[in-house]
Design an enzyme around this catalytic site. Structure first.
Site, PDB file in Angstrom:
ATOM      1  N   ASP A  31      20.462  -7.402 -16.156  1.00 50.15           N
ATOM      2  CA  ASP A  31      19.017  -7.265 -16.385  1.00 50.15           C
ATOM      3  C   ASP A  31      18.696  -7.671 -17.816  1.00 50.15           C
ATOM      4  OD1 ASP A  31      18.949  -6.297 -13.894  1.00 50.15           O
ATOM      5  OD2 ASP A  31      18.339  -4.243 -14.421  1.00 50.15           O
ATOM      6  N   PHE A  34      18.626 -11.363 -18.209  1.00 48.51           N
ATOM      7  CA  PHE A  34      17.435 -11.858 -17.521  1.00 48.51           C
ATOM      8  C   PHE A  34      16.207 -11.660 -18.425  1.00 48.51           C
ATOM      9  CE2 PHE A  34      13.752 -11.395 -14.770  1.00 48.51           C
ATOM     10  CZ  PHE A  34      13.906 -12.449 -13.879  1.00 48.51           C
ATOM     11  N   SER A  80      -2.254 -13.144  17.576  1.00 44.34           N
ATOM     12  CA  SER A  80      -1.319 -12.017  17.680  1.00 44.34           C
ATOM     13  C   SER A  80      -0.434 -12.241  18.902  1.00 44.34           C
ATOM     14  CB  SER A  80      -2.080 -10.710  17.771  1.00 44.34           C
ATOM     15  OG  SER A  80      -2.904 -10.764  18.885  1.00 44.34           O
ATOM     16  N   GLU A 111      14.212 -11.780  17.052  1.00 48.69           N
ATOM     17  CA  GLU A 111      14.172 -11.420  15.624  1.00 48.69           C
ATOM     18  C   GLU A 111      13.399 -10.121  15.434  1.00 48.69           C
ATOM     19  OE1 GLU A 111      12.255 -15.217  14.925  1.00 48.69           O
ATOM     20  OE2 GLU A 111      10.480 -14.172  14.146  1.00 48.69           O
ATOM     21  N   LYS A 113      10.601  -7.416  14.465  1.00 50.96           N
ATOM     22  CA  LYS A 113       9.144  -7.372  14.317  1.00 50.96           C
ATOM     23  C   LYS A 113       8.865  -6.419  13.159  1.00 50.96           C
ATOM     24  CE  LYS A 113       4.840  -6.618  16.852  1.00 50.96           C
ATOM     25  NZ  LYS A 113       4.112  -6.245  15.689  1.00 50.96           N
ATOM     26  N   ASP A 115       6.787  -4.252  10.435  1.00 54.04           N
ATOM     27  CA  ASP A 115       5.566  -3.459  10.514  1.00 54.04           C
ATOM     28  C   ASP A 115       4.881  -3.423   9.145  1.00 54.04           C
ATOM     29  OD1 ASP A 115       3.625  -1.826  11.427  1.00 54.04           O
ATOM     30  OD2 ASP A 115       4.840  -0.005  11.471  1.00 54.04           O
ATOM     31  N   ARG A 134      -4.487 -11.888   7.056  1.00 49.82           N
ATOM     32  CA  ARG A 134      -4.856 -12.237   8.420  1.00 49.82           C
ATOM     33  C   ARG A 134      -6.378 -12.124   8.642  1.00 49.82           C
ATOM     34  NH1 ARG A 134      -2.721 -11.582  13.574  1.00 49.82           N
ATOM     35  NH2 ARG A 134      -4.341 -11.070  15.040  1.00 49.82           N
ATOM     36  N   GLU A 172       5.337 -11.333   6.885  1.00 51.85           N
ATOM     37  CA  GLU A 172       4.847  -9.969   6.770  1.00 51.85           C
ATOM     38  C   GLU A 172       5.140  -9.441   5.367  1.00 51.85           C
ATOM     39  OE1 GLU A 172       3.586  -9.481   9.717  1.00 51.85           O
ATOM     40  OE2 GLU A 172       3.326  -7.320   9.999  1.00 51.85           O
ATOM     41  N   TYR A 224       8.382 -15.612   8.991  1.00 54.95           N
ATOM     42  CA  TYR A 224       8.883 -15.817  10.348  1.00 54.95           C
ATOM     43  C   TYR A 224       8.209 -16.930  11.143  1.00 54.95           C
ATOM     44  CZ  TYR A 224       5.063 -12.432  10.787  1.00 54.95           C
ATOM     45  OH  TYR A 224       3.878 -11.780  10.661  1.00 54.95           O
ATOM     46  N   LYS A 288      10.941 -15.383  20.937  1.00 51.91           N
ATOM     47  CA  LYS A 288      10.246 -16.676  20.881  1.00 51.91           C
ATOM     48  C   LYS A 288      11.083 -17.734  21.588  1.00 51.91           C
ATOM     49  CE  LYS A 288       8.284 -15.576  16.365  1.00 51.91           C
ATOM     50  NZ  LYS A 288       8.442 -15.681  14.916  1.00 51.91           N
ATOM     51  N   LYS A 312       7.929  -3.674  21.823  1.00 58.21           N
ATOM     52  CA  LYS A 312       7.724  -2.587  20.861  1.00 58.21           C
ATOM     53  C   LYS A 312       8.723  -1.465  21.108  1.00 58.21           C
ATOM     54  CE  LYS A 312       3.812  -2.007  19.054  1.00 58.21           C
ATOM     55  NZ  LYS A 312       3.065  -2.215  17.844  1.00 58.21           N
ATOM     56  N   CYS A 406     -11.214  30.753   4.445  1.00 62.19           N
ATOM     57  CA  CYS A 406      -9.893  30.470   3.888  1.00 62.19           C
ATOM     58  C   CYS A 406      -8.875  31.506   4.383  1.00 62.19           C
ATOM     59  CB  CYS A 406      -9.959  30.487   2.360  1.00 62.19           C
ATOM     60  SG  CYS A 406      -8.331  30.265   1.607  1.00 62.19           S
ATOM     61  N   CYS A 409      -7.771  33.679   1.183  1.00 61.79           N
ATOM     62  CA  CYS A 409      -8.644  34.542   0.384  1.00 61.79           C
ATOM     63  C   CYS A 409      -9.942  34.913   1.097  1.00 61.79           C
ATOM     64  CB  CYS A 409      -8.968  33.875  -0.954  1.00 61.79           C
ATOM     65  SG  CYS A 409     -10.034  32.440  -0.785  1.00 61.79           S
ATOM     66  N   CYS A 424     -11.351  25.126   0.361  1.00 66.28           N
ATOM     67  CA  CYS A 424     -11.671  26.486  -0.054  1.00 66.28           C
ATOM     68  C   CYS A 424     -12.214  26.359  -1.474  1.00 66.28           C
ATOM     69  CB  CYS A 424     -10.421  27.361  -0.042  1.00 66.28           C
ATOM     70  SG  CYS A 424     -10.706  28.908  -0.932  1.00 66.28           S
ATOM     71  N   CYS A 430      -8.176  32.337  -5.255  1.00 70.87           N
ATOM     72  CA  CYS A 430      -7.411  31.994  -4.047  1.00 70.87           C
ATOM     73  C   CYS A 430      -5.938  31.776  -4.432  1.00 70.87           C
ATOM     74  CB  CYS A 430      -8.007  30.745  -3.415  1.00 70.87           C
ATOM     75  SG  CYS A 430      -7.151  30.247  -1.921  1.00 70.87           S
TER      76      CYS A 430
END
Ligand code: IVH
Length: 668
Positions: A31, A34, A80, A111, A113, A115, A134, A172, A224, A288, A312, A406, A409, A424, A430
């Protein structure tokens, strides 16, 4: 080497290191090295603005400038996929493809999917030129600036890797689990609302008005789908994406070409468990048809391609009995309803409680006590009740009535217009609110009274020793011990650490007060801007809004705090106890150790301060101003017209060059 050549060389090397680290997860330099290279490039770009480039690796740190997003029409609509949920659906898809291709042999590429949020990236001549969300599929938001902050997205493709002149690539954007958990942990500390799942967190981040926020939150991206007139059209999707991987993109893990439906089903079964070891959220498998020629032959329905389908994964779900709804009160008074159920095994853990979030959710579910409810552990961490099996309901079961008072209290609850939660309002007596505030006050980043913890706070409160944070400063050893003499030693420790907290600097006192929405950073900004508690207390809305980083919500919350009689009373008692209510002499004089141990050379002509003033500033922050550049020089503070000999020497020794703005930011 000319400066231009060096700039280009550094950019190329840094891009390769970014790729090794963020795409391959195989860094080849430290690091530190870099950072050194990055600083060198930053300096050169500063000196030779004619070679500036928005796709330079230096541009990945982001900015705090507020931006708005332009709406852009997609060149190709973003469609979609049709969803399937079981083996029979997958077999149906396979048969439909076989029929569609009139018996011709075909392969299916399977492959992950992902989320997250779909994104479409455009590259021209190997450079990222546009990134669009999108949106509604026809048009989306231009989020190019923010997408530049995602380090696994190449800003420039690998030279000579054979990429087409112009193309789009879709994929994604995700927030990895690790970043998501760290982000929520930090938000919990500052009292901000938590994100429900990584998708919401990624979405909130990508739409952030400040690109610096995106740069800090560690988003990731998997690509993808390749599109464009120049994409090889006679090969396959699998082959094209592996080509894209060579250009510099991160593609789906474990992509596989399957020759039979059995192979497809095996792939699904394997990843249904294995996906839990992936660093990002996935919710299924995409299938696919591999050959692009066959894809064209199969074509599209109005909404989705006929050549692809999404399978899914089942969210893990069980059915169990709801026994009771209880209600939790948070530090801010927010009420969370909780379903208490018969214990049930779900995704590897026993679940007996699940959040019901708020009154609206209970109403939507039409929940009755005794109902058989479906509990799911999907993308969300906390299990949730997603439905009711009404067929098992009997007439004697009563609908859940949201409480009106509540549970802790007894105060009537309120609901703020436009907010989902009930609150509350009794913040003075409280119990969970009081104890929550005290726990915040003693926490490490606030007053750091580490001899106390939640249990001791609860104990002292139960025994009537403390009612608010100011009472801590009246505690005596004898009070803490009570009749129990064994406690003397630990009681003395508590009293000592409370005493020591009186030296905690003003910035942290402001944070410790627990003003809603005022986190650690905001507290610091407020302390530095207003310098003492009276100025902060008397600040107008306009004055508060002038503080960088303070928006309407925070400003209003501060005003509310300082108009509350009870808060003012606690504040007065804290002041009487001797807490730091203003910036120390040192802070006021601006003394810090930010430049401690650094040797700094000043060169050139400056616009904002004189050279003498810069010299004084360096010393004020613990640095040393030296006359000539050597290998021990930390950096050169350079104004206009820095002498060419000095510049050359700095370059030769690899000494950083810092301009006025950067320097002032450093010591800010
Ligand atoms: S292909 C025309 N592949 O799922 C087909 N989509 O409902 C283009 N998604 O909008 C999509 N992982 O946001 C494809 N490996 C993957 C995917 C994927 C996630 C998302 C994508 C799309 C939605 C489909």
């Amino acid at each position: 080497m000319t400066p231009q050549e060096e700039i280009l060389k550094l950019r190329k090397e840094l891009e390769q290191h970014n790729y090794n680290y963020y795409v391959l997860s195989q860094p080849t330099i430290s690091d530190y090295d870099f950072d050194q290279m990055m600083h060198r490039l930053q300096d050169l770009e500063l000196f030779y603005p004619q070679y500036a480039d928005p796709n330079s690796p230096t541009q990945r740190v982001g900015s705090d400038l507020t931006q708005t997003f332009r709406t852009v029409r997609h060149k190709y609509p973003m469609l979609s996929l049709a969803n399937t949920y079981n083996e029979a659906d997958v077999r149906d898809f396979y048969e439909r493809v076989r029929t569609g291709l009139e018996g011709e042999p075909f392969e299916i590429c399977a492959e992950m999917k992902y989320d997250g949020l779909s994104i479409s990236l455009t590259y021209i001549d190997g450079q990222l030129t546009q990134a669009v969300t999108r949106g509604d599929g026809v048009q989306g938001d231009d989020v190019t600036n923010n997408v530049r902050m995602i380090r696994s997205i190449p800003l420039r493709l690998k030279e000579g890797s054979g990429y087409p002149h112009e193309f789009e690539i879709r994929g994604e954007i995700l927030m990895p689990w690790a970043s998501f958990e760290a982000l929520n942990e930090q938000r919990a500390k500052t009292g901000e609302d938590l994100f429900a799942n990584p998708r919401n967190a990624a979405s909130g981040t990508l739409k952030s008005q400040k690109s610096r926020v995106v740069a800090e939150r560690g988003l990731d991206a998997y690509l993808y789908y390749l599109l464009g007139d120049e994409i090889p059209a006679d090969g396959g999707h699998y082959e094209n994406l592996h080509m894209a991987a060579d250009w510099g993109f991160k593609i789906s893990q474990g992509m596989k070409k399957c020759k039979t439906v059995e192979e497809v089903l095996e792939f699904i079964e394997y990843w249904d468990t294995e996906r839990k070891n992936l660093p990002v959220a996935t919710d299924g498998i995409v299938l696919k048809v591999n050959s692009l020629r066959q894809q064209r032959h199969l074509g599209y329905t109005a909404k989705s391609p006929r050549w692809a389908i999404a399978y899914k994964f089942k969210a893990e779900r069980e059915c169990t009995r709801l026994n009771e709804v209880t209600y939790q009160v948070g530090r801010t008074g927010a009420i969370t309803p909780v379903a208490n159920m018969n214990p049930v095994q779900l995704a590897g853990t026993v679940v007996k409680r699940a959040s019901l979030h708020n009154a609206d959710i209970i109403r939507q579910l039409d929940l009755h006590i005794g109902d058989m409810v479906y509990v799911e552990k999907g993308g969300e961490i906390i299990p949730k009740v997603v439905g009711v099996d009404v067929s098992q309901r009997t007439p004697d079961m009563q609908p859940v009535q949201f409480i009106t008072h509540c549970p802790e209290c007894g105060t009537p609850l309120i609901r703020v217009e436009g907010e989902a939660a009930h609150y509350c309002p009794n913040d003075s007596t409280c119990p969970p609110q009081i104890k929550g505030r005290i726990e915040h006050f003693i926490s490490r980043k606030a007053m750091n009274i580490d001899s106390l913890g939640p249990e001791t706070v609860d104990d002292y409160w139960q025994r009537g020793l403390i009612h608010d944070v100011a009472d801590l400063y009246t505690l005596r050893v004898a009070d803490i011990c009570g009749p129990n003499r064994n406690r003397i030693k630990s009681a003395q420790k508590v009293v000592d650490s409370i005493e020591a907290s009186k030296q905690v600097p003003f910035e942290r006192v402001v944070f410790a007060l627990g003003i809603r929405f005022v986190g650690e950073t905001t507290a610091k900004l407020l302390a530095r801007s207003f310098k003492n508690i009276d100025a902060l207390k008397d600040a107008t809305l306009e004055q508060l809004l002038e503080v960088d980083g303070v928006g309407q919500v925070i400003a209003e919350s501060i005003i509310r705090y300082f108009h509350d009689e009870k808060c003012l009373d606690v504040l007065q008692r804290l002041r009487d106890a001797g807490l730091q209510m203003s910036l120390s002499e040192e802070s006021l004089a601006g003394h810090t150790d930010k430049l401690a141990g650094q040797s700094i050379v000043i060169s050139g002509v400056f616009a904002k301060h004189s050279r003498d003033e810069y010299k004084a500033l360096i010393e004020q922050h613990g640095g040393k101003n030296v006359g000539s550049i050597s290998k021990n020089t930390t950096f050169v503070l350079a104004g206009e017209n820095m002498g060419p000999a000095k510049l050359e020497k700095a370059q030769k020794l690899g000494v950083r060059i810092v301009n006025e703005e950067e320097f002032l930011e450093m010591i800010e």
